[in-house]
Write a protein that holds these residues in place. Sequence first.
Motif, PDB file in Angstrom:
ATOM      1  N   PHE A 116      -0.053   2.273   1.450  1.00  0.00           N
ATOM      2  CA  PHE A 116       1.032   1.381   1.865  1.00  0.00           C
ATOM      3  C   PHE A 116       1.515   1.809   3.238  1.00  0.00           C
ATOM      4  CE2 PHE A 116       5.445   0.513   2.697  1.00  0.00           C
ATOM      5  CZ  PHE A 116       5.508  -0.843   2.479  1.00  0.00           C
ATOM      6  N   LYS A 117       1.775   0.819   4.091  1.00  0.00           N
ATOM      7  CA  LYS A 117       2.342   1.135   5.405  1.00  0.00           C
ATOM      8  C   LYS A 117       3.136  -0.055   5.926  1.00  0.00           C
ATOM      9  CE  LYS A 117       1.377   3.261   9.869  1.00  0.00           C
ATOM     10  NZ  LYS A 117       0.352   3.862  10.742  1.00  0.00           N
ATOM     11  N   TYR A 118       4.310   0.257   6.483  1.00  0.00           N
ATOM     12  CA  TYR A 118       5.127  -0.762   7.155  1.00  0.00           C
ATOM     13  C   TYR A 118       4.915  -0.642   8.659  1.00  0.00           C
ATOM     14  CZ  TYR A 118       9.165  -2.861   9.420  1.00  0.00           C
ATOM     15  OH  TYR A 118       9.968  -3.597  10.251  1.00  0.00           O
TER      16      TYR A 118
ATOM     17  N   LYS B 230      -0.120  -7.946  15.351  1.00  0.00           N
ATOM     18  CA  LYS B 230       0.961  -7.746  16.322  1.00  0.00           C
ATOM     19  C   LYS B 230       2.361  -7.919  15.720  1.00  0.00           C
ATOM     20  CE  LYS B 230      -1.834  -7.140  19.875  1.00  0.00           C
ATOM     21  NZ  LYS B 230      -1.937  -5.812  20.529  1.00  0.00           N
ATOM     22  N   ASN B 231       2.469  -8.715  14.659  1.00  0.00           N
ATOM     23  CA  ASN B 231       3.795  -9.006  14.105  1.00  0.00           C
ATOM     24  C   ASN B 231       4.293  -7.905  13.171  1.00  0.00           C
ATOM     25  OD1 ASN B 231       3.652 -11.427  15.453  1.00  0.00           O
ATOM     26  ND2 ASN B 231       4.206 -12.670  13.688  1.00  0.00           N
ATOM     27  N   GLU B 232       5.597  -7.949  12.877  1.00  0.00           N
ATOM     28  CA  GLU B 232       6.131  -7.093  11.816  1.00  0.00           C
ATOM     29  C   GLU B 232       5.368  -7.408  10.534  1.00  0.00           C
ATOM     30  OE1 GLU B 232      10.253  -6.251   9.318  1.00  0.00           O
ATOM     31  OE2 GLU B 232      10.030  -8.082  10.503  1.00  0.00           O
ATOM     32  N   ARG B 233       4.969  -6.359   9.800  1.00  0.00           N
ATOM     33  CA  ARG B 233       4.126  -6.589   8.635  1.00  0.00           C
ATOM     34  C   ARG B 233       4.108  -5.360   7.720  1.00  0.00           C
ATOM     35  NH1 ARG B 233       1.651  -5.129  13.062  1.00  0.00           N
ATOM     36  NH2 ARG B 233      -0.110  -3.684  13.040  1.00  0.00           N
ATOM     37  N   THR B 234       3.644  -5.560   6.508  1.00  0.00           N
ATOM     38  CA  THR B 234       3.341  -4.454   5.608  1.00  0.00           C
ATOM     39  C   THR B 234       1.891  -4.588   5.168  1.00  0.00           C
ATOM     40  OG1 THR B 234       3.973  -5.644   3.597  1.00  0.00           O
ATOM     41  CG2 THR B 234       5.700  -4.348   4.707  1.00  0.00           C
ATOM     42  N   THR B 235       1.264  -3.466   4.887  1.00  0.00           N
ATOM     43  CA  THR B 235      -0.097  -3.465   4.367  1.00  0.00           C
ATOM     44  C   THR B 235      -0.106  -2.709   3.049  1.00  0.00           C
ATOM     45  OG1 THR B 235      -1.051  -3.496   6.592  1.00  0.00           O
ATOM     46  CG2 THR B 235      -2.497  -2.809   4.795  1.00  0.00           C
ATOM     47  N   VAL B 236      -0.650  -3.348   2.011  1.00  0.00           N
ATOM     48  CA  VAL B 236      -0.772  -2.736   0.692  1.00  0.00           C
ATOM     49  C   VAL B 236      -2.235  -2.795   0.269  1.00  0.00           C
ATOM     50  CG1 VAL B 236       0.006  -2.785  -1.712  1.00  0.00           C
ATOM     51  CG2 VAL B 236       1.527  -3.613   0.098  1.00  0.00           C
ATOM     52  N   VAL B 237      -2.768  -1.677  -0.231  1.00  0.00           N
ATOM     53  CA  VAL B 237      -4.125  -1.653  -0.761  1.00  0.00           C
ATOM     54  C   VAL B 237      -4.050  -1.232  -2.222  1.00  0.00           C
ATOM     55  CG1 VAL B 237      -6.436  -0.674  -0.611  1.00  0.00           C
ATOM     56  CG2 VAL B 237      -5.119  -1.081   1.482  1.00  0.00           C
TER      57      VAL B 237
END
Length: 226
Positions: free
Chosen positions: A118-120, A136-143
């Motif tokens: 997880f990363k913001y 480029k945008n504000e985002r979160t990544t979940v695996v």
Amino acid sequence: MKIHKEGRRILFFTLLALLAVNLLLFRLNAQNDTFNKIFAGASAVAFLLLLQFFRSPFRNLLTHEDLIVAPADGKVVVIEDVHEPEYFDDVRKQISIFMSPINVHITRNPISGIVRYFKYHPGNYLVAWHPKSSTKNERTTVVVQSEAGPFVLFRQIAGAMARRIVWYVNEGDEVSQGEEFGFIKFGSRVDVFVPVDTEIRVQIGEKVKGGETIIAQLKTETPSLF
């Protein structure tokens, strides 16, 4: 209609502010009754629009270990093979769902499993359909490592109107398909990255419902006998 917890505070203070402004107008501008009524009507419409944005409708959640369900309400705008650089650093199939301002903006787990990453990312606020909004945008990544075996990456992406992404998951959490993993306030897009041999069940332009619409089916990993 149930109101999502992320909207209750905003709605409460917005209602107080609108009531205060309207009462003030009726007291200080009593001679202009027509304007006051128009402003009151506009205030009611604005509040109702905000209210529907934070609605949380009941869903018949679908659960199956190798099926991927839509992580959000909206329209499918991307289905293509792309290089995913953040976690996999290889080619994955990307499915993107765009949420308009009238869609429910709850985001849901597309698959059950364990959160392995997880990363913001703070970022810009390009329009959600911009090709660079994914990076480029504000985002979160979940695996999530799915119960079927393959890893699935999904990403909340803020858009031009969105100014805050909320999430409820962390690395190591066990998540259930269809349950809420976050909310995007006033925006805007969710990307899902799956193995390239995944069977896609939706088409470009198709409207989907979070937690209910099947968007893809994973190929399960068969355990070795040796």
